[in-house]
Motif scaffolding. Sequence first.
Motif, PDB file in Angstrom:
ATOM      1  N   LEU A 231      46.746 -54.696  -0.370  1.00  0.00           N
ATOM      2  CA  LEU A 231      46.700 -54.764   1.083  1.00  0.00           C
ATOM      3  C   LEU A 231      47.293 -56.070   1.595  1.00  0.00           C
ATOM      4  N   GLN A 232      46.917 -57.180   0.940  1.00  0.00           N
ATOM      5  CA  GLN A 232      47.430 -58.475   1.378  1.00  0.00           C
ATOM      6  C   GLN A 232      48.943 -58.538   1.250  1.00  0.00           C
ATOM      7  N   SER A 233      49.459 -58.124   0.091  1.00  0.00           N
ATOM      8  CA  SER A 233      50.902 -58.187  -0.126  1.00  0.00           C
ATOM      9  C   SER A 233      51.638 -57.211   0.790  1.00  0.00           C
ATOM     10  N   GLY A 234      51.083 -56.010   0.966  1.00  0.00           N
ATOM     11  CA  GLY A 234      51.731 -55.015   1.806  1.00  0.00           C
ATOM     12  C   GLY A 234      51.772 -55.421   3.268  1.00  0.00           C
ATOM     13  N   LEU A 235      50.649 -55.884   3.804  1.00  0.00           N
ATOM     14  CA  LEU A 235      50.588 -56.279   5.213  1.00  0.00           C
ATOM     15  C   LEU A 235      51.435 -57.517   5.478  1.00  0.00           C
ATOM     16  N   THR A 236      51.433 -58.452   4.532  1.00  0.00           N
ATOM     17  CA  THR A 236      52.255 -59.656   4.692  1.00  0.00           C
ATOM     18  C   THR A 236      53.731 -59.306   4.698  1.00  0.00           C
ATOM     19  N   SER A 237      54.134 -58.404   3.812  1.00  0.00           N
ATOM     20  CA  SER A 237      55.540 -57.990   3.754  1.00  0.00           C
ATOM     21  C   SER A 237      55.963 -57.296   5.044  1.00  0.00           C
ATOM     22  N   LEU A 238      55.112 -56.416   5.557  1.00  0.00           N
ATOM     23  CA  LEU A 238      55.418 -55.739   6.823  1.00  0.00           C
ATOM     24  C   LEU A 238      55.504 -56.734   7.975  1.00  0.00           C
ATOM     25  N   PHE A 239      54.627 -57.734   7.976  1.00  0.00           N
ATOM     26  CA  PHE A 239      54.663 -58.763   9.013  1.00  0.00           C
ATOM     27  C   PHE A 239      55.994 -59.498   9.007  1.00  0.00           C
ATOM     28  N   PHE A 240      56.430 -59.942   7.815  1.00  0.00           N
ATOM     29  CA  PHE A 240      57.695 -60.672   7.723  1.00  0.00           C
ATOM     30  C   PHE A 240      58.884 -59.766   8.049  1.00  0.00           C
ATOM     31  N   LEU A 241      58.791 -58.483   7.683  1.00  0.00           N
ATOM     32  CA  LEU A 241      59.876 -57.558   7.976  1.00  0.00           C
ATOM     33  C   LEU A 241      60.036 -57.368   9.489  1.00  0.00           C
ATOM     34  N   VAL A 242      58.927 -57.136  10.190  1.00  0.00           N
ATOM     35  CA  VAL A 242      58.986 -56.954  11.644  1.00  0.00           C
ATOM     36  C   VAL A 242      59.432 -58.244  12.322  1.00  0.00           C
ATOM     37  N   LEU A 243      58.869 -59.382  11.871  1.00  0.00           N
ATOM     38  CA  LEU A 243      59.259 -60.677  12.435  1.00  0.00           C
ATOM     39  C   LEU A 243      60.742 -60.939  12.215  1.00  0.00           C
ATOM     40  N   GLY A 244      61.196 -60.739  10.988  1.00  0.00           N
ATOM     41  CA  GLY A 244      62.595 -61.003  10.665  1.00  0.00           C
ATOM     42  C   GLY A 244      63.544 -60.091  11.415  1.00  0.00           C
ATOM     43  N   PHE A 245      63.184 -58.805  11.497  1.00  0.00           N
ATOM     44  CA  PHE A 245      64.023 -57.826  12.197  1.00  0.00           C
ATOM     45  C   PHE A 245      64.135 -58.176  13.679  1.00  0.00           C
ATOM     46  N   GLY A 246      63.000 -58.541  14.279  1.00  0.00           N
ATOM     47  CA  GLY A 246      63.000 -58.898  15.697  1.00  0.00           C
ATOM     48  C   GLY A 246      63.800 -60.164  15.976  1.00  0.00           C
ATOM     49  N   LEU A 247      63.614 -61.181  15.138  1.00  0.00           N
ATOM     50  CA  LEU A 247      64.350 -62.431  15.327  1.00  0.00           C
ATOM     51  C   LEU A 247      65.840 -62.223  15.125  1.00  0.00           C
ATOM     52  N   PHE A 248      66.199 -61.443  14.111  1.00  0.00           N
ATOM     53  CA  PHE A 248      67.610 -61.164  13.839  1.00  0.00           C
ATOM     54  C   PHE A 248      68.257 -60.483  15.038  1.00  0.00           C
ATOM     55  N   ARG A 249      67.569 -59.526  15.640  1.00  0.00           N
ATOM     56  CA  ARG A 249      68.112 -58.811  16.798  1.00  0.00           C
ATOM     57  C   ARG A 249      68.349 -59.750  17.974  1.00  0.00           C
ATOM     58  N   ARG A 250      67.478 -60.731  18.143  1.00  0.00           N
ATOM     59  CA  ARG A 250      67.633 -61.679  19.254  1.00  0.00           C
ATOM     60  C   ARG A 250      68.804 -62.624  19.033  1.00  0.00           C
ATOM     61  N   LEU A 251      69.058 -62.969  17.765  1.00  0.00           N
ATOM     62  CA  LEU A 251      70.068 -63.979  17.475  1.00  0.00           C
ATOM     63  C   LEU A 251      71.455 -63.411  17.184  1.00  0.00           C
ATOM     64  N   ASP A 252      71.547 -62.128  16.840  1.00  0.00           N
ATOM     65  CA  ASP A 252      72.843 -61.613  16.386  1.00  0.00           C
ATOM     66  C   ASP A 252      73.860 -61.405  17.512  1.00  0.00           C
ATOM     67  N   ARG A 253      73.422 -61.530  18.760  1.00  0.00           N
ATOM     68  CA  ARG A 253      74.313 -61.295  19.898  1.00  0.00           C
ATOM     69  C   ARG A 253      75.465 -62.291  19.940  1.00  0.00           C
ATOM     70  N   ASN A 254      75.213 -63.507  19.471  1.00  0.00           N
ATOM     71  CA  ASN A 254      76.237 -64.549  19.566  1.00  0.00           C
ATOM     72  C   ASN A 254      76.798 -64.974  18.218  1.00  0.00           C
ATOM     73  N   PHE A 255      76.616 -64.124  17.201  1.00  0.00           N
ATOM     74  CA  PHE A 255      77.119 -64.446  15.870  1.00  0.00           C
ATOM     75  C   PHE A 255      78.627 -64.735  15.896  1.00  0.00           C
ATOM     76  N   ALA A 256      79.381 -63.854  16.529  1.00  0.00           N
ATOM     77  CA  ALA A 256      80.847 -63.990  16.521  1.00  0.00           C
ATOM     78  C   ALA A 256      81.279 -65.321  17.114  1.00  0.00           C
ATOM     79  N   GLU A 257      80.627 -65.748  18.214  1.00  0.00           N
ATOM     80  CA  GLU A 257      80.991 -67.022  18.848  1.00  0.00           C
ATOM     81  C   GLU A 257      80.621 -68.216  17.967  1.00  0.00           C
ATOM     82  N   GLU A 258      79.454 -68.138  17.322  1.00  0.00           N
ATOM     83  CA  GLU A 258      78.993 -69.263  16.502  1.00  0.00           C
ATOM     84  C   GLU A 258      79.758 -69.386  15.192  1.00  0.00           C
ATOM     85  N   LEU A 259      80.259 -68.257  14.677  1.00  0.00           N
ATOM     86  CA  LEU A 259      81.003 -68.289  13.422  1.00  0.00           C
ATOM     87  C   LEU A 259      82.434 -68.750  13.648  1.00  0.00           C
TER      88      LEU A 259
END
Length: 259
Positions: A231-259
Amino acid sequence: MLQRIKEIFAYKDMIYSLVRRELRGRYKGSVLGFLWTYINPLCQIIVYSAVFSVIFKVNIEKFYLYLTIGMMPWVFFNTSIQGGSTCIRAQADMVKKIYFPREVIPISYVTSAFVNMLLSFIIVFGVILLSGWGISVSVLPYLPLIMIIEYLLALGIAFVVSAVTVYFRDLEQIVGVLMMAWIYLTPIMYDMDYIPEQLRSLFYINPMTPIIIAYHDILYYRVAPTTQCLLQSGLTSLFFLVLGFGLFRRLDRNFAEEL
């Protein structure tokens, strides 16, 4: 979020193609080629086994086996995070020229590392059989489960570091230093019984701790992982997956300009 997931799924052929390219290109031009998939982790196991069994004299029966079982998942996790931190920048030309869900890149990279881990488990099962330790068939079904949990954790963190590194290039070096320390905070080369009881709660903050414990339970101790561990490993993994997915979506809009 569901719409984005559907869009990523629509690019599954692209993911497959990138995974194949990554696997083929990883050791392209080297003499031993794909054999490095086995040589690299074996060399690490030999070095750590010599240090901790001869010098520090860790009192774990068949320590080399205990180490091998924990090291293979760690190599996958380490590769996913360190390589994942630069995967967007490595594909800068593609990001600038064509449209596709940018999540495809870290997904492809982590998946290729996961395939490498699956192949490396040939070593794990080989060492188990050669050592005469044996395998409990009744608990083996837990192995794919903990592998998937680890994959989700690695992917979630890879989303974070791959996106942030585009804007903050120093993170690549920070991740390298962090991973060097992280391995010693994970029970790969020692059992949790070696940790003073008053400090164990701190070690359980490490999301890799219950995952490595589960691998050892299944393949070394030949028992089913505890419900708490799963349970600990599963819930922690899901937490990081949702967090990472959400953060990535917010930041990927300007990838082309920053690269």
